[in-house]
Design a protein around this motif. Structure first.
Motif, PDB file in Angstrom:
ATOM      1  N   TYR A  89       0.845  -1.186   0.000  1.00 29.62           N
ATOM      2  CA  TYR A  89       0.000   0.000   0.000  1.00 29.62           C
ATOM      3  C   TYR A  89       0.884   1.241   0.000  1.00 29.62           C
ATOM      4  CZ  TYR A  89      -2.025   3.442   3.306  1.00 29.62           C
ATOM      5  OH  TYR A  89      -2.390   4.572   3.982  1.00 29.62           O
ATOM      6  N   PHE A  90       0.545   2.190  -0.855  1.00 34.56           N
ATOM      7  CA  PHE A  90       1.237   3.467  -0.951  1.00 34.56           C
ATOM      8  C   PHE A  90       0.269   4.569  -0.514  1.00 34.56           C
ATOM      9  CE2 PHE A  90       4.868   2.099  -3.509  1.00 34.56           C
ATOM     10  CZ  PHE A  90       4.395   0.944  -4.117  1.00 34.56           C
ATOM     11  N   GLN A  91       0.747   5.494   0.297  1.00 37.48           N
ATOM     12  CA  GLN A  91      -0.056   6.644   0.694  1.00 37.48           C
ATOM     13  C   GLN A  91       0.803   7.895   0.518  1.00 37.48           C
ATOM     14  OE1 GLN A  91      -3.329   7.476   1.711  1.00 37.48           O
ATOM     15  NE2 GLN A  91      -2.372   9.483   1.487  1.00 37.48           N
ATOM     16  N   GLY A  92       0.465   8.660  -0.493  1.00 39.77           N
ATOM     17  CA  GLY A  92       1.173   9.904  -0.741  1.00 39.77           C
ATOM     18  C   GLY A  92       2.669   9.682  -0.857  1.00 39.77           C
ATOM     19  N   ASN A  93       3.418  10.501  -0.139  1.00 39.25           N
ATOM     20  CA  ASN A  93       4.877  10.420  -0.181  1.00 39.25           C
ATOM     21  C   ASN A  93       5.456   9.579   0.949  1.00 39.25           C
ATOM     22  OD1 ASN A  93       5.088  12.125  -2.442  1.00 39.25           O
ATOM     23  ND2 ASN A  93       4.814  13.919  -1.120  1.00 39.25           N
ATOM     24  N   SER A  94       4.574   8.961   1.734  1.00 40.36           N
ATOM     25  CA  SER A  94       5.063   8.144   2.846  1.00 40.36           C
ATOM     26  C   SER A  94       5.702   6.861   2.334  1.00 40.36           C
ATOM     27  CB  SER A  94       3.903   7.785   3.787  1.00 40.36           C
ATOM     28  OG  SER A  94       3.284   8.940   4.285  1.00 40.36           O
ATOM     29  N   ALA A  95       6.538   6.273   3.183  1.00 43.56           N
ATOM     30  CA  ALA A  95       7.127   4.979   2.825  1.00 43.56           C
ATOM     31  C   ALA A  95       6.010   3.956   2.665  1.00 43.56           C
ATOM     32  CB  ALA A  95       8.105   4.537   3.909  1.00 43.56           C
ATOM     33  N   PRO A  96       6.070   3.110   1.647  1.00 46.76           N
ATOM     34  CA  PRO A  96       5.004   2.138   1.429  1.00 46.76           C
ATOM     35  C   PRO A  96       4.955   1.087   2.524  1.00 46.76           C
ATOM     36  CG  PRO A  96       6.814   1.745  -0.097  1.00 46.76           C
ATOM     37  CD  PRO A  96       7.126   3.027   0.603  1.00 46.76           C
ATOM     38  N   ASP A  97       3.767   0.574   2.758  1.00 48.33           N
ATOM     39  CA  ASP A  97       3.574  -0.552   3.676  1.00 48.33           C
ATOM     40  C   ASP A  97       3.724  -1.826   2.868  1.00 48.33           C
ATOM     41  OD1 ASP A  97       0.899  -1.520   5.994  1.00 48.33           O
ATOM     42  OD2 ASP A  97       2.627  -2.625   5.239  1.00 48.33           O
TER      43      ASP A  97
END
Lengths: 115, 111
Positions: free
Chosen positions: A48-56
């Motif tokens: 899962y990707f959320q914006g510029n955060s590191a992916p889960d």
């Protein structure tokens, strides 16, 4: 585009080959998900990707699986040295954000068959 | 993450009757719960979202309830039609924004 677009829709590959699956999310959606669904089974979370955060990446089943999301838009899921147990439908989904229960919209999936 | 349980047996129902599906979860109570429909060979499609402070939500012939004490959601299809035949999935936030799905329950509506 109007919806989540995935390509290829079908892929048959030989065991041991690498494959790349592409997902083009709905424009403006910051959250992007990859799920896997084997025949007759439920959806298995992969990444899962959320914006510029590191992916889960907690759902990736092995180090043969990787994904990236370039420019906060298109995502590619790569499976290296494919195995027969990788055969499944790979579903991509996107949402406006993932933090407030927004609807997630799925693509039609990429059907992968490893022979 | 949550353990999400949906009845794995297909629900066979006669047209016009009400279909009731169950979704149970085992860990923390989620802030919301969603229901999706999946047709064979297609991606899931969102139907309804219910938040933890809502007891019931309706959309046309669909009704969802959410009981945080029982850790359960019920999904009802009233006046069912053959076109309602599909697999229905419940989904809960699995932590850090990702959505976790149950295995789904297949509904078969016969004329």
């Amino acid at each position: 585009g109007a919806g989540v677009s995935q390509s290829p829709s079908n892929k048959v590959t030989e065991k041991g080959k690498d494959v790349e699956l592409r997902c083009d999310p709905i424009s403006g959606h910051t959250a992007l998900y990859w799920y896997r669904q084997s025949l007759g089974q439920g959806l298995e979370f992969l990444i899962y990707f959320q914006g510029n955060s590191a992916p889960d990446k907690s759902g990736l089943p092995s180090d043969r699986f990787s994904a990236e999301r370039t420019g906060g838009s298109v995502s590619t899921l790569t499976i290296q040295r494919t195995q027969q147990e990788d055969s499944a439908v790979y579903l991509c989904a996107s949402s406006q954000d993932s933090l407030s229960g927004n609807t997630i919209y799925f693509g039609e999936g990429s059907w992968l068959t490893v022979v | 993450s949550q353990k999400i349980e949906q009845n794995s047996e297909a629900l066979n129902i006669q047209e016009g009757k009400t279909a009731t599906l169950t979704c149970n979860y085992t860990n923390y109570s989620p802030a919301y719960l969603q229901w999706y429909r999946q047709d064979p060979g297609r991606g899931p499609v969102f139907l309804l979202l219910i938040r933890e402070n809502e007891k019931e939500k309706r959309k046309e012939r669909l009704k969802v309830t959410f009981d945080t004490t029982l850790k359960q959601s019920l999904f009802h299809i009233t006046a069912s039609q053959p076109a309602d035949s599909a697999t229905y999935l419940c989904a809960l936030p699995g932590g850090w924004g990702k959505l976790q799905f149950g295995a789904g329950t297949q509904v078969v509506v016969t004329p």
